[in-house]
Design a protein around this motif. Structure first.
Motif, PDB file in Angstrom:
ATOM      1  N   ILE A  57       0.826  -1.209   0.000  1.00 22.55           N
ATOM      2  CA  ILE A  57       0.000   0.000   0.000  1.00 22.55           C
ATOM      3  C   ILE A  57       0.863   1.263   0.000  1.00 22.55           C
ATOM      4  CG2 ILE A  57      -1.818   1.287   1.190  1.00 22.55           C
ATOM      5  CD1 ILE A  57      -2.771  -1.415   0.018  1.00 22.55           C
ATOM      6  N   THR A  58       1.589   1.500   1.096  1.00 19.92           N
ATOM      7  CA  THR A  58       2.327   2.758   1.244  1.00 19.92           C
ATOM      8  C   THR A  58       3.339   2.957   0.123  1.00 19.92           C
ATOM      9  OG1 THR A  58       2.104   2.467   3.634  1.00 19.92           O
ATOM     10  CG2 THR A  58       3.591   4.198   2.870  1.00 19.92           C
ATOM     11  N   GLN A  59       4.159   1.963  -0.138  1.00 18.13           N
ATOM     12  CA  GLN A  59       5.179   2.101  -1.179  1.00 18.13           C
ATOM     13  C   GLN A  59       4.569   2.213  -2.571  1.00 18.13           C
ATOM     14  OE1 GLN A  59       8.385  -0.793  -0.722  1.00 18.13           O
ATOM     15  NE2 GLN A  59       8.214  -0.635   1.502  1.00 18.13           N
ATOM     16  N   VAL A  60       3.464   1.530  -2.803  1.00 16.79           N
ATOM     17  CA  VAL A  60       2.786   1.613  -4.103  1.00 16.79           C
ATOM     18  C   VAL A  60       2.210   3.018  -4.301  1.00 16.79           C
ATOM     19  CG1 VAL A  60       0.838   0.742  -5.469  1.00 16.79           C
ATOM     20  CG2 VAL A  60       2.322  -0.861  -4.228  1.00 16.79           C
ATOM     21  N   LEU A  61       1.594   3.564  -3.265  1.00 18.62           N
ATOM     22  CA  LEU A  61       1.076   4.933  -3.349  1.00 18.62           C
ATOM     23  C   LEU A  61       2.193   5.930  -3.617  1.00 18.62           C
ATOM     24  CD1 LEU A  61      -1.452   4.813  -0.385  1.00 18.62           C
ATOM     25  CD2 LEU A  61      -2.031   5.176  -2.790  1.00 18.62           C
ATOM     26  N   ARG A  62       3.317   5.755  -2.932  1.00 20.01           N
ATOM     27  CA  ARG A  62       4.462   6.648  -3.121  1.00 20.01           C
ATOM     28  C   ARG A  62       4.969   6.559  -4.560  1.00 20.01           C
ATOM     29  NH1 ARG A  62       7.765   4.587   0.568  1.00 20.01           N
ATOM     30  NH2 ARG A  62       6.647   5.724   2.166  1.00 20.01           N
ATOM     31  N   GLN A  63       5.061   5.344  -5.078  1.00 19.26           N
ATOM     32  CA  GLN A  63       5.533   5.166  -6.452  1.00 19.26           C
ATOM     33  C   GLN A  63       4.555   5.788  -7.445  1.00 19.26           C
ATOM     34  OE1 GLN A  63       8.506   4.141  -7.329  1.00 19.26           O
ATOM     35  NE2 GLN A  63       8.018   4.563  -9.457  1.00 19.26           N
ATOM     36  N   CYS A  64       3.263   5.637  -7.219  1.00 16.29           N
ATOM     37  CA  CYS A  64       2.258   6.269  -8.090  1.00 16.29           C
ATOM     38  C   CYS A  64       2.429   7.786  -8.099  1.00 16.29           C
ATOM     39  CB  CYS A  64       0.841   5.910  -7.636  1.00 16.29           C
ATOM     40  SG  CYS A  64       0.365   4.225  -7.948  1.00 16.29           S
ATOM     41  N   GLU A  99       5.336   8.858 -10.141  1.00 12.63           N
ATOM     42  CA  GLU A  99       5.163   8.640 -11.587  1.00 12.63           C
ATOM     43  C   GLU A  99       4.270   9.687 -12.241  1.00 12.63           C
ATOM     44  OE1 GLU A  99       6.562   6.178 -13.546  1.00 12.63           O
ATOM     45  OE2 GLU A  99       7.766   5.648 -11.785  1.00 12.63           O
ATOM     46  N   LEU A 100       3.589  10.492 -11.445  1.00 14.01           N
ATOM     47  CA  LEU A 100       2.652  11.479 -11.988  1.00 14.01           C
ATOM     48  C   LEU A 100       3.234  12.371 -13.084  1.00 14.01           C
ATOM     49  CD1 LEU A 100       0.564  12.655  -8.920  1.00 14.01           C
ATOM     50  CD2 LEU A 100      -0.209  11.366 -10.904  1.00 14.01           C
ATOM     51  N   LEU A 149      -1.139  14.593 -18.235  1.00 16.64           N
ATOM     52  CA  LEU A 149      -2.174  15.344 -17.542  1.00 16.64           C
ATOM     53  C   LEU A 149      -1.758  16.808 -17.474  1.00 16.64           C
ATOM     54  CD1 LEU A 149      -2.701  12.952 -14.493  1.00 16.64           C
ATOM     55  CD2 LEU A 149      -4.127  13.088 -16.536  1.00 16.64           C
ATOM     56  N   ASP A 150      -2.762  17.697 -17.496  1.00 12.75           N
ATOM     57  CA  ASP A 150      -2.410  19.115 -17.332  1.00 12.75           C
ATOM     58  C   ASP A 150      -2.077  19.372 -15.860  1.00 12.75           C
ATOM     59  OD1 ASP A 150      -4.755  19.854 -15.829  1.00 12.75           O
ATOM     60  OD2 ASP A 150      -5.886  20.066 -17.695  1.00 12.75           O
ATOM     61  N   SER A 151      -1.578  20.564 -15.568  1.00 17.36           N
ATOM     62  CA  SER A 151      -1.093  20.844 -14.214  1.00 17.36           C
ATOM     63  C   SER A 151      -2.203  20.757 -13.167  1.00 17.36           C
ATOM     64  CB  SER A 151      -0.405  22.204 -14.152  1.00 17.36           C
ATOM     65  OG  SER A 151      -1.321  23.229 -14.442  1.00 17.36           O
ATOM     66  N   ASN A 152      -3.422  21.177 -13.501  1.00 18.05           N
ATOM     67  CA  ASN A 152      -4.527  21.064 -12.544  1.00 18.05           C
ATOM     68  C   ASN A 152      -4.847  19.608 -12.239  1.00 18.05           C
ATOM     69  OD1 ASN A 152      -4.826  23.828 -12.284  1.00 18.05           O
ATOM     70  ND2 ASN A 152      -6.396  23.966 -13.874  1.00 18.05           N
ATOM     71  N   GLN A 153      -4.849  18.779 -13.265  1.00 16.20           N
ATOM     72  CA  GLN A 153      -5.104  17.348 -13.061  1.00 16.20           C
ATOM     73  C   GLN A 153      -3.984  16.711 -12.244  1.00 16.20           C
ATOM     74  OE1 GLN A 153      -5.389  16.519 -17.268  1.00 16.20           O
ATOM     75  NE2 GLN A 153      -7.613  16.131 -17.110  1.00 16.20           N
ATOM     76  N   GLN A 154      -2.740  17.089 -12.555  1.00 15.63           N
ATOM     77  CA  GLN A 154      -1.586  16.578 -11.798  1.00 15.63           C
ATOM     78  C   GLN A 154      -1.726  16.939 -10.312  1.00 15.63           C
ATOM     79  OE1 GLN A 154       1.718  15.300 -12.530  1.00 15.63           O
ATOM     80  NE2 GLN A 154       1.315  14.846 -14.677  1.00 15.63           N
ATOM     81  N   LYS A 197      -2.223  14.342  -7.328  1.00 17.55           N
ATOM     82  CA  LYS A 197      -1.135  14.303  -6.354  1.00 17.55           C
ATOM     83  C   LYS A 197      -1.667  14.535  -4.944  1.00 17.55           C
ATOM     84  CE  LYS A 197       3.333  16.262  -5.182  1.00 17.55           C
ATOM     85  NZ  LYS A 197       4.403  17.179  -5.550  1.00 17.55           N
ATOM     86  N   GLN A 198      -2.571  15.502  -4.780  1.00 11.13           N
ATOM     87  CA  GLN A 198      -3.131  15.776  -3.452  1.00 11.13           C
ATOM     88  C   GLN A 198      -3.924  14.581  -2.926  1.00 11.13           C
ATOM     89  OE1 GLN A 198      -2.335  18.299  -1.452  1.00 11.13           O
ATOM     90  NE2 GLN A 198      -0.943  18.839  -3.109  1.00 11.13           N
ATOM     91  N   GLY A 199      -4.693  13.943  -3.799  1.00  9.04           N
ATOM     92  CA  GLY A 199      -5.443  12.760  -3.375  1.00  9.04           C
ATOM     93  C   GLY A 199      -4.520  11.625  -2.964  1.00  9.04           C
ATOM     94  N   LEU A 200      -3.459  11.401  -3.743  1.00 12.13           N
ATOM     95  CA  LEU A 200      -2.500  10.354  -3.399  1.00 12.13           C
ATOM     96  C   LEU A 200      -1.771  10.677  -2.098  1.00 12.13           C
ATOM     97  CD1 LEU A 200      -1.035   9.534  -6.929  1.00 12.13           C
ATOM     98  CD2 LEU A 200      -2.386   8.000  -5.485  1.00 12.13           C
ATOM     99  N   LEU A 201      -1.400  11.939  -1.923  1.00  8.88           N
ATOM    100  CA  LEU A 201      -0.728  12.342  -0.688  1.00  8.88           C
ATOM    101  C   LEU A 201      -1.601  12.100   0.541  1.00  8.88           C
ATOM    102  CD1 LEU A 201       1.131  15.644  -1.621  1.00  8.88           C
ATOM    103  CD2 LEU A 201       2.159  13.588  -0.648  1.00  8.88           C
TER     104      LEU A 201
END
Length: 170
Positions: A80-87, A90-91, A96-101, A105-109
């Motif tokens: 879980i944690t390491q997979v989320l960090r890797q995702c 990879e962003l 993706l445009d900057s707003n999508q990024q 990113k905020q959701g993953l964080l």
């Protein structure tokens, strides 16, 4: 053989909620160092924070509980944690445009923080400590990582120094 005093036999355990608060305050001061240890030696940042903090409390980690704690932590950390960090890392490669990024990113964080907090709860539950005059928890963890070299020892020294400054300021 020397008989143990009642204080030496006292088993210490961290409160997970209190430790989370300590981590939120301490981590920004040692983030680059922790990330170096994570990236170069596959160290778990939550465990680094916990071990450096407990050294400042004068608590020595029990080696058997470290082994058990790492076994209990591994599935959550690896899957879980390491997979989320890797995702999250990879962003920038995604179209993706900057707003999508930023949104992704905020959701993953946020999700990664939930996983980090759960990791801390597991560690606080499984790790056991005893009072000690010169605890050396980080070296014990270093042995588990099967990594001992000069660069790692310097990084652990720097982490200890930062934890001592943090404890003195708190």
């Amino acid at each position: 053989m020397q008989q143990m005093t009642a204080q030496q036999m006292t088993i210490q355990q961290l409160n997970a909620d209190a430790f989370w608060q300590v981590s939120l305050a301490f981590y920004p001061q040692v983030q680059p160092l922790c990330l170096q240890l994570q990236d170069n030696w596959q160290a778990n940042v939550n465990l680094l924070l916990l071990l450096s903090y407990t050294e400042q409390l004068g608590w020595q980690l029990d080696a058997a509980s470290l082994t058990q704690g790492l076994q209990q932590l591994a599935p959550l950390s690896q899957h879980i944690t390491q997979v989320l960090r890797q995702c999250r890392r990879e962003l920038p490669k995604l179209p993706l445009d900057s707003n999508q990024q930023t949104e992704l990113k905020q959701g993953l964080l946020q999700t990664e923080l939930v996983a980090e907090r759960l990791e801390q709860q597991l560690l606080c539950h499984y790790l056991r400590f005893t009072p000690a005059s010169n605890p050396d928890n980080l070296s014990l963890y270093c042995q588990q990582l099967a990594a001992t070299n000069e660069a790692l020892q310097r990084a652990l020294f720097d982490l200890r120094q930062a934890a001592a400054r943090f404890a003195a300021a708190s």
